[in-house]
Design a protein around this motif. Structure first.
Motif, PDB file in Angstrom:
ATOM      1  N   ILE A  57       0.870  -1.185   0.000  1.00  0.00           N
ATOM      2  CA  ILE A  57       0.000   0.000   0.000  1.00  0.00           C
ATOM      3  C   ILE A  57       0.907   1.235   0.000  1.00  0.00           C
ATOM      4  CG2 ILE A  57      -1.751   1.292   1.297  1.00  0.00           C
ATOM      5  CD1 ILE A  57      -2.544  -1.415   2.595  1.00  0.00           C
ATOM      6  N   GLY A  58       0.837   2.016  -1.060  1.00  0.00           N
ATOM      7  CA  GLY A  58       1.689   3.206  -1.142  1.00  0.00           C
ATOM      8  C   GLY A  58       1.302   4.237  -0.094  1.00  0.00           C
ATOM      9  N   LEU A  59       2.320   4.726   0.657  1.00  0.00           N
ATOM     10  CA  LEU A  59       2.089   5.776   1.668  1.00  0.00           C
ATOM     11  C   LEU A  59       3.121   6.881   1.478  1.00  0.00           C
ATOM     12  CD1 LEU A  59       1.659   3.852   5.079  1.00  0.00           C
ATOM     13  CD2 LEU A  59      -0.148   4.674   3.561  1.00  0.00           C
ATOM     14  N   PRO A  60       3.138   7.538   0.339  1.00  0.00           N
ATOM     15  CA  PRO A  60       4.180   8.549   0.102  1.00  0.00           C
ATOM     16  C   PRO A  60       4.102   9.689   1.110  1.00  0.00           C
ATOM     17  CG  PRO A  60       2.428   8.730  -1.545  1.00  0.00           C
ATOM     18  CD  PRO A  60       2.147   7.477  -0.754  1.00  0.00           C
ATOM     19  N   GLY A  61       5.242  10.241   1.444  1.00  0.00           N
ATOM     20  CA  GLY A  61       5.274  11.362   2.384  1.00  0.00           C
ATOM     21  C   GLY A  61       6.567  11.352   3.169  1.00  0.00           C
ATOM     22  N   HIS A  62       6.765  10.321   4.005  1.00  0.00           N
ATOM     23  CA  HIS A  62       8.033  10.228   4.733  1.00  0.00           C
ATOM     24  C   HIS A  62       9.169  10.192   3.716  1.00  0.00           C
ATOM     25  CE1 HIS A  62      10.847   9.275   7.915  1.00  0.00           C
ATOM     26  NE2 HIS A  62      11.337   8.326   7.148  1.00  0.00           N
ATOM     27  N   SER A  63       8.967   9.372   2.690  1.00  0.00           N
ATOM     28  CA  SER A  63       9.823   9.369   1.496  1.00  0.00           C
ATOM     29  C   SER A  63       8.879   9.095   0.336  1.00  0.00           C
ATOM     30  CB  SER A  63      10.886   8.266   1.601  1.00  0.00           C
ATOM     31  OG  SER A  63      10.274   6.987   1.591  1.00  0.00           O
ATOM     32  N   PRO A  64       9.317   9.339  -0.909  1.00  0.00           N
ATOM     33  CA  PRO A  64       8.389   9.129  -2.036  1.00  0.00           C
ATOM     34  C   PRO A  64       7.928   7.685  -2.162  1.00  0.00           C
ATOM     35  CG  PRO A  64      10.522  10.034  -2.781  1.00  0.00           C
ATOM     36  CD  PRO A  64      10.604   9.899  -1.309  1.00  0.00           C
ATOM     37  N   GLY A  65       8.818   6.748  -1.802  1.00  0.00           N
ATOM     38  CA  GLY A  65       8.467   5.334  -1.951  1.00  0.00           C
ATOM     39  C   GLY A  65       8.155   4.636  -0.639  1.00  0.00           C
ATOM     40  N   SER A  66       7.677   5.375   0.361  1.00  0.00           N
ATOM     41  CA  SER A  66       7.266   4.734   1.618  1.00  0.00           C
ATOM     42  C   SER A  66       6.013   3.896   1.367  1.00  0.00           C
ATOM     43  CB  SER A  66       6.961   5.779   2.693  1.00  0.00           C
ATOM     44  OG  SER A  66       8.154   6.304   3.230  1.00  0.00           O
ATOM     45  N   ILE A  67       5.967   2.722   1.977  1.00  0.00           N
ATOM     46  CA  ILE A  67       4.803   1.846   1.824  1.00  0.00           C
ATOM     47  C   ILE A  67       4.363   1.286   3.162  1.00  0.00           C
ATOM     48  CG2 ILE A  67       5.303   1.116  -0.554  1.00  0.00           C
ATOM     49  CD1 ILE A  67       6.621  -1.430   0.615  1.00  0.00           C
ATOM     50  N   ALA A  68       3.099   0.845   3.186  1.00  0.00           N
ATOM     51  CA  ALA A  68       2.645  -0.043   4.243  1.00  0.00           C
ATOM     52  C   ALA A  68       2.593  -1.431   3.640  1.00  0.00           C
ATOM     53  CB  ALA A  68       1.265   0.369   4.729  1.00  0.00           C
ATOM     54  N   ILE A  69       2.778  -2.433   4.477  1.00  0.00           N
ATOM     55  CA  ILE A  69       2.725  -3.816   4.037  1.00  0.00           C
ATOM     56  C   ILE A  69       1.656  -4.507   4.872  1.00  0.00           C
ATOM     57  CG2 ILE A  69       4.023  -5.965   3.850  1.00  0.00           C
ATOM     58  CD1 ILE A  69       6.502  -3.716   3.965  1.00  0.00           C
ATOM     59  N   TYR A  70       0.592  -4.893   4.199  1.00  0.00           N
ATOM     60  CA  TYR A  70      -0.554  -5.509   4.868  1.00  0.00           C
ATOM     61  C   TYR A  70      -0.454  -7.022   4.703  1.00  0.00           C
ATOM     62  CZ  TYR A  70      -5.528  -6.895   5.284  1.00  0.00           C
ATOM     63  OH  TYR A  70      -6.702  -7.519   5.605  1.00  0.00           O
ATOM     64  N   VAL A  71      -0.410  -7.722   5.855  1.00  0.00           N
ATOM     65  CA  VAL A  71      -0.296  -9.182   5.820  1.00  0.00           C
ATOM     66  C   VAL A  71      -1.478  -9.773   6.588  1.00  0.00           C
ATOM     67  CG1 VAL A  71       1.177 -11.177   6.307  1.00  0.00           C
ATOM     68  CG2 VAL A  71       2.224  -8.971   5.733  1.00  0.00           C
TER      69      VAL A  71
END
Ligand SMILES: [Zn+2]
Length: 242
Positions: A153-167
């Motif tokens: 899940i893309g979560l841009p902001g902290h860095s452009p390619g920051s993501i969440a990983i849903y398991v």
């Protein structure tokens, strides 16, 4: 340390790395600092597993305090390392994050917490970064062919390619530095925006992408694990931001 039957954490509230275990093997989320390698081996051994069971490593973003043992795992054991396309250069040390962080109100308590972070980083070999040389680039919406079928899940902001990983099988979402439950510089605990964020407002806006996930755990790269709804944690972060 075991958080749940198929969910483990190494490191501590300063820097954390997570492991998801399924019958198919292990998915590692983030790689801390170089010195977390020994803890990885110890945790795997406690689990009755070995490095040969690690099928892949996913980075929540490309900052150096998350890249730690990733290149070693890749180079020595052939484990693929996944990172969002927009953070590939950062993970390879090509593009450095913007200098930032709080410049005000550096009282003695904050200074102590900050020195604690750097002392810990030194102990874990964090001051020398072993950047990645090869990665697998991922995008928003990808479901990776790894234990637990992690969803990106893309979560841009902290860095452009920051993501969440849903398991889903771990009942967890791993959020890296999209938010924190402990400020690495001040030591303040509780849900709040993470320091060293490239685009703070964009990072806050991105959080709406995780707040409705049906999970019991929200797991940040820094700070204690959040055992509760993402919605409540995101609300805490938003109110701490104003
Ligand atoms: Zn970090």
């Amino acid at each position: 340390m075991k958080l749940a039957p198929n969910l483990h954490r190494i490191g501590n509230d300063i820097i954390a790395v997570y492991l998801v275990e399924t019958p198919d093997g292990i998915t590692v989320i983030d790689a801390g600092l170089r010195g977390h390698w020994k803890e990885l081996l110890a945790e795997l051994s406690d689990m009755g597993r070995s490095i040969a069971d690690v099928r892949g490593l996913i980075l929540t973003h490309g900052d150096t305090d998350h890249v730690g043992f990733a290149e070693r795992l890749r180079r020595e054991h052939g484990v693929p390392v996944y990172v969002h396309a927009d953070d590939v250069e950062r993970a390879k040390g090509v593009k450095q994050p913007k200098p930032g962080g709080p410049k005000n109100d550096l009282g003695p308590k904050r200074l102590g917490a900050m020195l604690g972070f750097f002392a810990y980083a030194l102990r874990k070999g964090g001051m020398r970064t072993d950047y990645l040389t090869e990665v697998v680039a991922v995008s928003d919406g990808d479901v990776l062919p790894l234990p637990g079928s992690p969803v990106i899940i893309g979560l841009p902001g902290h860095s452009p390619g920051s993501i969440a990983i849903y398991v889903p099988v771990a009942d967890a979402v791993f959020v890296g530095d999209a938010l924190t439950t402990r400020h690495v510089l001040t030591g303040r605990t509780g849900g709040q925006p993470a320091p060293f964020t490239d685009e703070p407002q964009r990072a806050l806006d991105s959080l709406s992408r995780i707040e409705d996930l049906p999970v019991a755990w929200v797991l940040p790269g820094h700070g204690s694990p959040w055992h509760g709804s993402p919605r409540a944690l995101v609300a805490a972060v938003r109110s701490a931001a104003v």
